[in-house]
Design a protein around this motif. Structure first.
Motif, PDB file in Angstrom:
ATOM      1  N   GLN A 108       9.845   4.585   5.122  1.00  0.00           N
ATOM      2  CA  GLN A 108      10.829   4.217   4.104  1.00  0.00           C
ATOM      3  C   GLN A 108      11.065   2.710   4.091  1.00  0.00           C
ATOM      4  OE1 GLN A 108      12.316   6.183   1.673  1.00  0.00           O
ATOM      5  NE2 GLN A 108      12.778   4.127   0.942  1.00  0.00           N
ATOM      6  N   ARG A 109      11.164   2.108   5.255  1.00  0.00           N
ATOM      7  CA  ARG A 109      11.406   0.660   5.331  1.00  0.00           C
ATOM      8  C   ARG A 109      10.228  -0.124   4.757  1.00  0.00           C
ATOM      9  NH1 ARG A 109      14.051  -3.206   4.109  1.00  0.00           N
ATOM     10  NH2 ARG A 109      14.139  -4.979   5.504  1.00  0.00           N
ATOM     11  N   VAL A 110       9.010   0.291   5.066  1.00  0.00           N
ATOM     12  CA  VAL A 110       7.830  -0.381   4.516  1.00  0.00           C
ATOM     13  C   VAL A 110       7.804  -0.221   2.999  1.00  0.00           C
ATOM     14  CG1 VAL A 110       5.297  -0.268   4.402  1.00  0.00           C
ATOM     15  CG2 VAL A 110       6.448  -0.345   6.618  1.00  0.00           C
ATOM     16  N   GLN A 111       8.154   0.948   2.509  1.00  0.00           N
ATOM     17  CA  GLN A 111       8.202   1.152   1.062  1.00  0.00           C
ATOM     18  C   GLN A 111       9.289   0.290   0.423  1.00  0.00           C
ATOM     19  OE1 GLN A 111       8.552   5.452   1.051  1.00  0.00           O
ATOM     20  NE2 GLN A 111       6.388   5.679   0.521  1.00  0.00           N
ATOM     21  N   ASP A 112      10.399   0.083   1.117  1.00  0.00           N
ATOM     22  CA  ASP A 112      11.448  -0.805   0.611  1.00  0.00           C
ATOM     23  C   ASP A 112      10.946  -2.244   0.491  1.00  0.00           C
ATOM     24  OD1 ASP A 112      13.195   1.350   0.597  1.00  0.00           O
ATOM     25  OD2 ASP A 112      14.223   0.754   2.450  1.00  0.00           O
ATOM     26  N   LEU A 113      10.053  -2.647   1.388  1.00  0.00           N
ATOM     27  CA  LEU A 113       9.549  -4.022   1.402  1.00  0.00           C
ATOM     28  C   LEU A 113       8.391  -4.253   0.436  1.00  0.00           C
ATOM     29  CD1 LEU A 113       9.617  -4.713   5.247  1.00  0.00           C
ATOM     30  CD2 LEU A 113      11.133  -5.704   3.517  1.00  0.00           C
ATOM     31  N   ASP A 114       7.823  -3.204  -0.138  1.00  0.00           N
ATOM     32  CA  ASP A 114       6.663  -3.380  -1.022  1.00  0.00           C
ATOM     33  C   ASP A 114       7.031  -3.263  -2.502  1.00  0.00           C
ATOM     34  OD1 ASP A 114       6.841  -0.706  -1.725  1.00  0.00           O
ATOM     35  OD2 ASP A 114       5.058  -0.085  -0.652  1.00  0.00           O
ATOM     36  N   ILE A 115       8.253  -3.620  -2.845  1.00  0.00           N
ATOM     37  CA  ILE A 115       8.780  -3.441  -4.198  1.00  0.00           C
ATOM     38  C   ILE A 115       7.876  -4.041  -5.274  1.00  0.00           C
ATOM     39  CG2 ILE A 115      10.673  -4.091  -5.740  1.00  0.00           C
ATOM     40  CD1 ILE A 115      12.523  -3.815  -3.300  1.00  0.00           C
ATOM     41  N   ASN A 116       7.368  -5.226  -5.083  1.00  0.00           N
ATOM     42  CA  ASN A 116       6.568  -5.893  -6.110  1.00  0.00           C
ATOM     43  C   ASN A 116       5.081  -5.582  -6.011  1.00  0.00           C
ATOM     44  OD1 ASN A 116       8.837  -7.163  -7.236  1.00  0.00           O
ATOM     45  ND2 ASN A 116       8.771  -8.733  -5.649  1.00  0.00           N
ATOM     46  N   PHE A 117       4.709  -4.614  -5.194  1.00  0.00           N
ATOM     47  CA  PHE A 117       3.307  -4.263  -4.991  1.00  0.00           C
ATOM     48  C   PHE A 117       3.125  -2.756  -5.162  1.00  0.00           C
ATOM     49  CE2 PHE A 117       3.977  -8.169  -2.712  1.00  0.00           C
ATOM     50  CZ  PHE A 117       2.838  -8.906  -2.988  1.00  0.00           C
ATOM     51  N   PRO A 118       3.065  -2.284  -6.406  1.00  0.00           N
ATOM     52  CA  PRO A 118       2.949  -0.835  -6.606  1.00  0.00           C
ATOM     53  C   PRO A 118       1.604  -0.269  -6.150  1.00  0.00           C
ATOM     54  CG  PRO A 118       2.726  -1.983  -8.689  1.00  0.00           C
ATOM     55  CD  PRO A 118       3.096  -3.016  -7.666  1.00  0.00           C
ATOM     56  N   ASP A 119       0.558  -1.102  -6.170  1.00  0.00           N
ATOM     57  CA  ASP A 119      -0.751  -0.620  -5.745  1.00  0.00           C
ATOM     58  C   ASP A 119      -0.871  -0.725  -4.232  1.00  0.00           C
ATOM     59  OD1 ASP A 119      -1.501  -0.161  -8.367  1.00  0.00           O
ATOM     60  OD2 ASP A 119      -2.301  -2.181  -8.614  1.00  0.00           O
ATOM     61  N   GLY A 120      -1.541   0.221  -3.666  1.00  0.00           N
ATOM     62  CA  GLY A 120      -1.742   0.234  -2.222  1.00  0.00           C
ATOM     63  C   GLY A 120      -1.382   1.588  -1.660  1.00  0.00           C
ATOM     64  N   ARG A 121      -1.665   1.743  -0.389  1.00  0.00           N
ATOM     65  CA  ARG A 121      -1.390   3.016   0.274  1.00  0.00           C
ATOM     66  C   ARG A 121      -0.678   2.744   1.595  1.00  0.00           C
ATOM     67  NH1 ARG A 121      -6.690   1.769   0.959  1.00  0.00           N
ATOM     68  NH2 ARG A 121      -7.391   1.637   3.104  1.00  0.00           N
ATOM     69  N   ILE A 122      -0.040   3.762   2.104  1.00  0.00           N
ATOM     70  CA  ILE A 122       0.601   3.674   3.410  1.00  0.00           C
ATOM     71  C   ILE A 122      -0.446   4.036   4.463  1.00  0.00           C
ATOM     72  CG2 ILE A 122       2.356   4.667   4.922  1.00  0.00           C
ATOM     73  CD1 ILE A 122       3.562   2.906   2.787  1.00  0.00           C
ATOM     74  N   GLU A 123      -0.631   3.151   5.429  1.00  0.00           N
ATOM     75  CA  GLU A 123      -1.583   3.375   6.516  1.00  0.00           C
ATOM     76  C   GLU A 123      -0.800   3.549   7.815  1.00  0.00           C
ATOM     77  OE1 GLU A 123      -5.094   0.499   4.726  1.00  0.00           O
ATOM     78  OE2 GLU A 123      -3.680  -0.329   6.186  1.00  0.00           O
ATOM     79  N   LEU A 124      -1.278   4.429   8.669  1.00  0.00           N
ATOM     80  CA  LEU A 124      -0.609   4.709   9.938  1.00  0.00           C
ATOM     81  C   LEU A 124      -1.613   4.588  11.070  1.00  0.00           C
ATOM     82  CD1 LEU A 124       2.051   6.204  11.292  1.00  0.00           C
ATOM     83  CD2 LEU A 124       0.423   8.074  11.419  1.00  0.00           C
ATOM     84  N   GLN A 125      -1.255   3.833  12.093  1.00  0.00           N
ATOM     85  CA  GLN A 125      -2.067   3.745  13.300  1.00  0.00           C
ATOM     86  C   GLN A 125      -1.182   4.094  14.491  1.00  0.00           C
ATOM     87  OE1 GLN A 125      -2.166   0.630  11.316  1.00  0.00           O
ATOM     88  NE2 GLN A 125      -3.839   1.493  10.168  1.00  0.00           N
ATOM     89  N   VAL A 126      -1.772   4.786  15.448  1.00  0.00           N
ATOM     90  CA  VAL A 126      -1.067   5.155  16.672  1.00  0.00           C
ATOM     91  C   VAL A 126      -1.897   4.657  17.847  1.00  0.00           C
ATOM     92  CG1 VAL A 126      -0.174   7.047  18.071  1.00  0.00           C
ATOM     93  CG2 VAL A 126      -0.108   7.206  15.571  1.00  0.00           C
ATOM     94  N   ILE A 127      -1.238   3.963  18.769  1.00  0.00           N
ATOM     95  CA  ILE A 127      -1.910   3.437  19.955  1.00  0.00           C
ATOM     96  C   ILE A 127      -1.164   3.950  21.175  1.00  0.00           C
ATOM     97  CG2 ILE A 127      -2.541   1.344  21.228  1.00  0.00           C
ATOM     98  CD1 ILE A 127      -2.459  -0.109  18.491  1.00  0.00           C
ATOM     99  N   GLY A 128      -1.901   4.410  22.151  1.00  0.00           N
ATOM    100  CA  GLY A 128      -1.295   4.903  23.381  1.00  0.00           C
ATOM    101  C   GLY A 128      -1.296   6.413  23.401  1.00  0.00           C
ATOM    102  N   GLY A 129      -0.500   6.959  24.242  1.00  0.00           N
ATOM    103  CA  GLY A 129      -0.419   8.409  24.316  1.00  0.00           C
ATOM    104  C   GLY A 129       0.606   8.838  25.331  1.00  0.00           C
ATOM    105  N   PHE A 130       1.218   9.961  25.067  1.00  0.00           N
ATOM    106  CA  PHE A 130       2.184  10.509  26.004  1.00  0.00           C
ATOM    107  C   PHE A 130       1.434  11.169  27.147  1.00  0.00           C
ATOM    108  CE2 PHE A 130       5.524   9.536  23.263  1.00  0.00           C
ATOM    109  CZ  PHE A 130       5.289  10.031  21.994  1.00  0.00           C
ATOM    110  N   ASN A 131       1.929  10.984  28.360  1.00  0.00           N
ATOM    111  CA  ASN A 131       1.336  11.674  29.515  1.00  0.00           C
ATOM    112  C   ASN A 131       1.799  13.107  29.549  1.00  0.00           C
ATOM    113  OD1 ASN A 131      -0.134   9.571  30.412  1.00  0.00           O
ATOM    114  ND2 ASN A 131       1.249   9.004  32.063  1.00  0.00           N
TER     115      ASN A 131
END
Length: 131
Positions: A108-131
């Motif tokens: 939601q916060r990233v979408q709030d910051l991309d107001i003037n950029f309607p084109d594009g996609r949301i990308e998600l990366q995860v680094i690490g891992g739970f033991n």
């Protein structure tokens, strides 16, 4: 849940990370390469450091923040959410408590910051891992 590996939509979700790595060894290899990288010491100017159970979001035009960072993820994960059009990005250091809520808030916060950029996609990366 939609799961994509290397641009290929997965018909089935792996039941655990062992199965995922067997089917997609490049992720294991990339993780190993990441672990071998030397740490960088960054000065305080322009740095916004995220500690455990925190997240921060910024965008390329931010005059105060040029680097988001975290470390010491021994049993945690770092999550990065980025809008490909605007470059708005959020970084979190999560330990398994309210992870879903945190990621939804980050999106939601990233979408709030991309107001003037309607084109594009949301990308998600995860680094690490739970033991």
């Amino acid at each position: 849940m939609v799961l994509v590996f290397n641009g290929v939509l997965q018909e089935e979700v792996p039941i655990d990370t062992r199965i995922m790595y067997l089917g997609h060894p490049t992720y294991r290899d990339t993780g190993t390469q990441l672990m071998l990288m030397a740490q960088k010491v960054i000065g305080p100017v322009g740095l916004l450091y995220v500690q455990q159970r925190e997240f921060a979001a910024t965008y390329p035009q931010d005059r105060n923040v040029s680097i988001l960072g975290t470390d010491d993820m021994t049993t945690c994960i770092s999550v990065i959410v980025r809008h490909s059009g605007s470059g708005a990005v959020a970084l979190a250091h999560l330990d398994g408590v309210s992870t879903d809520d945190a990621i939804n808030t980050m999106i939601q916060r990233v979408q709030d910051l991309d107001i003037n950029f309607p084109d594009g996609r949301i990308e998600l990366q995860v680094i690490g891992g739970f033991n």
